[in-house]
Motif scaffolding. Structure first.
Motif, PDB file in Angstrom:
ATOM      1  N   GLU A   1      10.921 -31.962  -2.644  1.00 56.37           N
ATOM      2  CA  GLU A   1       9.507 -32.228  -2.921  1.00 56.37           C
ATOM      3  C   GLU A   1       8.611 -30.996  -2.752  1.00 56.37           C
ATOM      4  O   GLU A   1       7.427 -31.030  -3.074  1.00 56.37           O
ATOM      5  CB  GLU A   1       8.988 -33.358  -2.010  1.00 56.37           C
ATOM      6  CG  GLU A   1       8.669 -32.941  -0.576  1.00 56.37           C
ATOM      7  CD  GLU A   1       9.831 -33.119   0.402  1.00 56.37           C
ATOM      8  OE1 GLU A   1      10.988 -33.264  -0.049  1.00 56.37           O
ATOM      9  OE2 GLU A   1       9.573 -33.110   1.619  1.00 56.37           O
ATOM     10  N   SER A   2       9.163 -29.885  -2.199  1.00 59.67           N
ATOM     11  CA  SER A   2       8.313 -28.737  -1.873  1.00 59.67           C
ATOM     12  C   SER A   2       7.953 -27.907  -3.098  1.00 59.67           C
ATOM     13  O   SER A   2       8.770 -27.715  -4.000  1.00 59.67           O
ATOM     14  CB  SER A   2       9.027 -27.823  -0.877  1.00 59.67           C
ATOM     15  OG  SER A   2       9.144 -28.452   0.355  1.00 59.67           O
ATOM     16  N   ASP A   3       6.733 -27.379  -3.063  1.00 56.05           N
ATOM     17  CA  ASP A   3       6.339 -26.377  -4.051  1.00 56.05           C
ATOM     18  C   ASP A   3       6.402 -25.034  -3.319  1.00 56.05           C
ATOM     19  O   ASP A   3       5.523 -24.707  -2.525  1.00 56.05           O
ATOM     20  CB  ASP A   3       4.911 -26.650  -4.534  1.00 56.05           C
ATOM     21  CG  ASP A   3       4.374 -25.485  -5.359  1.00 56.05           C
ATOM     22  OD1 ASP A   3       5.122 -24.528  -5.607  1.00 56.05           O
ATOM     23  OD2 ASP A   3       3.191 -25.534  -5.739  1.00 56.05           O
TER      24      ASP A   3
ATOM     25  N   SER B   1      -1.880 -20.944  -2.649  1.00 59.20           N
ATOM     26  CA  SER B   1      -2.829 -21.757  -3.419  1.00 59.20           C
ATOM     27  C   SER B   1      -3.857 -22.381  -2.467  1.00 59.20           C
ATOM     28  O   SER B   1      -3.488 -23.044  -1.491  1.00 59.20           O
ATOM     29  CB  SER B   1      -2.048 -22.856  -4.154  1.00 59.20           C
ATOM     30  OG  SER B   1      -2.859 -23.981  -4.354  1.00 59.20           O
TER      31      SER B   1
ATOM     32  N   TRP C   1      10.929 -24.930   2.352  1.00 58.31           N
ATOM     33  CA  TRP C   1      10.510 -24.635   0.972  1.00 58.31           C
ATOM     34  C   TRP C   1      11.565 -25.044  -0.062  1.00 58.31           C
ATOM     35  O   TRP C   1      11.272 -25.184  -1.240  1.00 58.31           O
ATOM     36  CB  TRP C   1      10.183 -23.140   0.826  1.00 58.31           C
ATOM     37  CG  TRP C   1      11.352 -22.208   1.041  1.00 58.31           C
ATOM     38  CD1 TRP C   1      11.807 -21.740   2.233  1.00 58.31           C
ATOM     39  CD2 TRP C   1      12.198 -21.657   0.036  1.00 58.31           C
ATOM     40  NE1 TRP C   1      12.896 -20.920   2.045  1.00 58.31           N
ATOM     41  CE2 TRP C   1      13.161 -20.840   0.696  1.00 58.31           C
ATOM     42  CE3 TRP C   1      12.255 -21.760  -1.352  1.00 58.31           C
ATOM     43  CZ2 TRP C   1      14.151 -20.145   0.014  1.00 58.31           C
ATOM     44  CZ3 TRP C   1      13.250 -21.061  -2.035  1.00 58.31           C
ATOM     45  CH2 TRP C   1      14.178 -20.266  -1.349  1.00 58.31           C
TER      46      TRP C   1
ATOM     47  N   LEU D   1       5.722 -22.144  -3.983  1.00 54.59           N
ATOM     48  CA  LEU D   1       4.659 -21.158  -4.207  1.00 54.59           C
ATOM     49  C   LEU D   1       3.311 -21.632  -3.669  1.00 54.59           C
ATOM     50  O   LEU D   1       2.286 -20.972  -3.848  1.00 54.59           O
ATOM     51  CB  LEU D   1       4.536 -20.854  -5.711  1.00 54.59           C
ATOM     52  CG  LEU D   1       5.829 -20.378  -6.383  1.00 54.59           C
ATOM     53  CD1 LEU D   1       5.580 -20.084  -7.870  1.00 54.59           C
ATOM     54  CD2 LEU D   1       6.377 -19.128  -5.701  1.00 54.59           C
ATOM     55  N   ALA D   2       3.303 -22.778  -2.983  1.00 50.99           N
ATOM     56  CA  ALA D   2       2.022 -23.403  -2.616  1.00 50.99           C
ATOM     57  C   ALA D   2       1.209 -22.597  -1.609  1.00 50.99           C
ATOM     58  O   ALA D   2      -0.017 -22.699  -1.576  1.00 50.99           O
ATOM     59  CB  ALA D   2       2.278 -24.806  -2.051  1.00 50.99           C
TER      60      ALA D   2
ATOM     61  N   TYR E   1      -3.498 -26.105  -1.690  1.00 54.15           N
ATOM     62  CA  TYR E   1      -2.532 -26.501  -0.651  1.00 54.15           C
ATOM     63  C   TYR E   1      -3.225 -26.560   0.711  1.00 54.15           C
ATOM     64  O   TYR E   1      -3.096 -27.534   1.460  1.00 54.15           O
ATOM     65  CB  TYR E   1      -1.384 -25.474  -0.636  1.00 54.15           C
ATOM     66  CG  TYR E   1      -0.509 -25.515   0.604  1.00 54.15           C
ATOM     67  CD1 TYR E   1       0.436 -26.516   0.786  1.00 54.15           C
ATOM     68  CD2 TYR E   1      -0.618 -24.517   1.586  1.00 54.15           C
ATOM     69  CE1 TYR E   1       1.239 -26.539   1.916  1.00 54.15           C
ATOM     70  CE2 TYR E   1       0.187 -24.528   2.713  1.00 54.15           C
ATOM     71  CZ  TYR E   1       1.107 -25.549   2.878  1.00 54.15           C
ATOM     72  OH  TYR E   1       1.905 -25.575   3.998  1.00 54.15           O
TER      73      TYR E   1
END
Ligand SMILES: Cc1cc2nc3c(=O)[nH]c(=O)nc-3n(C[C@H](O)[C@H](O)[C@H](O)COP(=O)(O)O)c2cc1C
Length: 432
Positions: free
Chosen positions: A27-29, A35, A23, A31-32, A38
């Motif tokens: 490049e990581s989101d 979602s 995380w 909080l994905a 994701y």
């Protein structure tokens, strides 16, 4: 003899991937994972690439040190139900624990998922091992290891009986006479096990697969006996060919001993692939991921896994000799053996072992080009160590996509991974 088997592949998803610090990658989101976009993105990529199934892990607690490590997890049933609506072929395997749920709930949820996905549901049966999970259900500690497996057998027996409580052709709704189903084809179950009962019948008709795919990952004595009896697919942590071969032989022979066709019990070792156009790029990516690992946090996790307090141990010396000598009987016995085995075999320092744990939890770590990773997979497949692999991309979706771009085309060129055929997951896995 020509090997006509097809190499099966599941895409495993824990949070944002199997690397502890994934995380934190640029490049990581982070909080994905809550979602839906994701999950849909991963499901669509995996389905388009030809994976047999998505496999969602689950643990029923926020894990120790969760402030340093993404361990929050939404309910797999909710995610998989949403994914059933946007996919049409890929299997949907979700983890559910036999220790904290009633068999009626479990049978009903998996039957429902199987219906709405038109025969794509699978249950990764876990017994849970973490005291934090027990505490979330009003217990001080987890029940004893083998008792958990006895309960699991009871729960799964009840679930199977409930799925069978409707005969396949029970529903013949006749508007003219007002008869919805044939009462002679819907049966009580009257399951009275040591750990609970269910009268039945289920209030969901027979699932399209008859019985959703059953997956299991225990490797202790009790875990192997359970797998041999119930599992369609067995997930396993293996880091060397010879150990994987011995596990493979053992499960197949146990399956035969209980009267099952060994070819219908598929063995899937986990593989953590980091694929890139060159070896150097793949290694650089692993080093980048590892640079984000919080060593004290991984040390606490390793201590928890091994049942040993390593907080004062020298990081740049070998794992203390006494560690792993007495395997804690109540935790994941197989994981302890794998981690200690890796450390001793590869002469790792404690710090190096921590990075192995962070990067792949003890699974086969395959870092390289598409062809070197494909070589390893082919070798394991053709030498009695694997019927398929649980692909555990370290960082989602980037490493899943790298696997799809670099490794899959080579497996396909070699006619190892071919599109699966069949109308449901059971048929596509060749288990019908
Ligand atoms: C690939 C793999 C995935 C697993 N996923 C989960 C999981 O999502 N949730 C869980 O509670 N346990 C999970 N486990 C743990 C197993 O269900 C099992 O409890 C563990 O391997 C210990 O079994 P043993 O004591 O029989 O060796 C997983 C294990 C493996 C090897």
């Amino acid at each position: 003899m020509t090997d006509t088997r097809r190499l099966h592949l599941n895409a495993v998803i824990f949070g944002l991937g199997s690397h502890e610090a994934g995380w934190r990658m640029p490049e990581s989101d982070p909080l994905a994972s809550t979602s839906l976009d994701y999950w849909i993105d991963i499901a669509l990529r995996s389905e388009a690439a030809g994976f047999d199934a998505l496999f969602l892990g689950d643990v029923l607690a926020l894990q120790q040190g969760a402030d340093r490590h993404l361990s929050d997890a939404m309910d797999p049933f909710v995610i998989l139900s949403a994914l059933a609506a946007v996919t049409s072929r890929i299997g949907l395997i979700g983890t559910a624990s036999t220790s904290f749920d009633h068999p009626f709930h479990l049978a009903r949820r998996f039957a429902s998922l199987d219906h709405i996905s038109k025969g794509r549901a699978g249950w990764n049966i876990v017994t849970s091992s973490n005291a934090l999970e027990a505490q979330n259900f009003g217990l001080d500690a987890m029940p004893e290891h083998d008792a958990r497996y006895r309960r699991a057998a009871d729960v799964v027996d009840a679930a199977i009986a409930l799925w069978q409580s409707w005969e396949p052709d029970a529903r013949h709704p006749d508007k003219a006479s007002g008869c919805y189903f044939d009462p002679a084809k819907v049966h009580a179950v009257n399951h009275r096990g040591a750990y609970g009962g269910a009268a039945g019948p289920l209030n969901v008709p027979r699932p399209p697969q008859g019985r959703p795919i059953l997956a299991q990952a225990g490797a202790s004595e009790a875990g192997r006996a359970f797998a041999a009896r119930y599992a369609d697919i067995v997930f396993t942590v293996q880091s060397t060919l010879s150990e994987a071969q011995s596990f493979y032989r053992d499960i197949k022979s146990r399956a035969a001993d209980v009267g099952r066709d060994p070819a219908k019990v598929l063995i899937f070792p986990g593989i953590v692939p980091i694929a890139a156009p060159s070896q150097a790029e793949a290694e650089a990516r692993l080093a980048q991921m590892n640079s984000f690992a919080v060593i004290e946090h991984v040390l606490a996790k390793l201590s928890e896994f091994l049942g040993a307090n390593l907080s004062g141990a020298e990081l740049d010396a070998p794992l203390p000799a006494e560690v792993g000598a007495g395997v804690p009987s109540q935790s994941s016995q197989s994981r302890v053996a794998v981690l200690v085995g890796i450390a001793r075999r590869d002469n790792l320092t404690l710090r190096q072992l921590l990075l192995r744990l962070a990067s792949g939890r003890g699974h086969l770590l395959a870092v390289g080009t598409g062809s070197t990773i494909a070589d390893t997979m082919q070798h394991w497949f053709e030498h009695g160590a694997a019927d398929g692999f649980n692909v555990m991309a370290p960082v989602m979706p980037a490493d899943l996509q790298s696997f799809i771009d670099h490794v899959l085309p080579i497996l396909q060129q070699r006619s190892l991974a071919a599109p699966s055929v069949g109308t449901n997951l059971r048929q596509r896995l060749g288990l019908d």
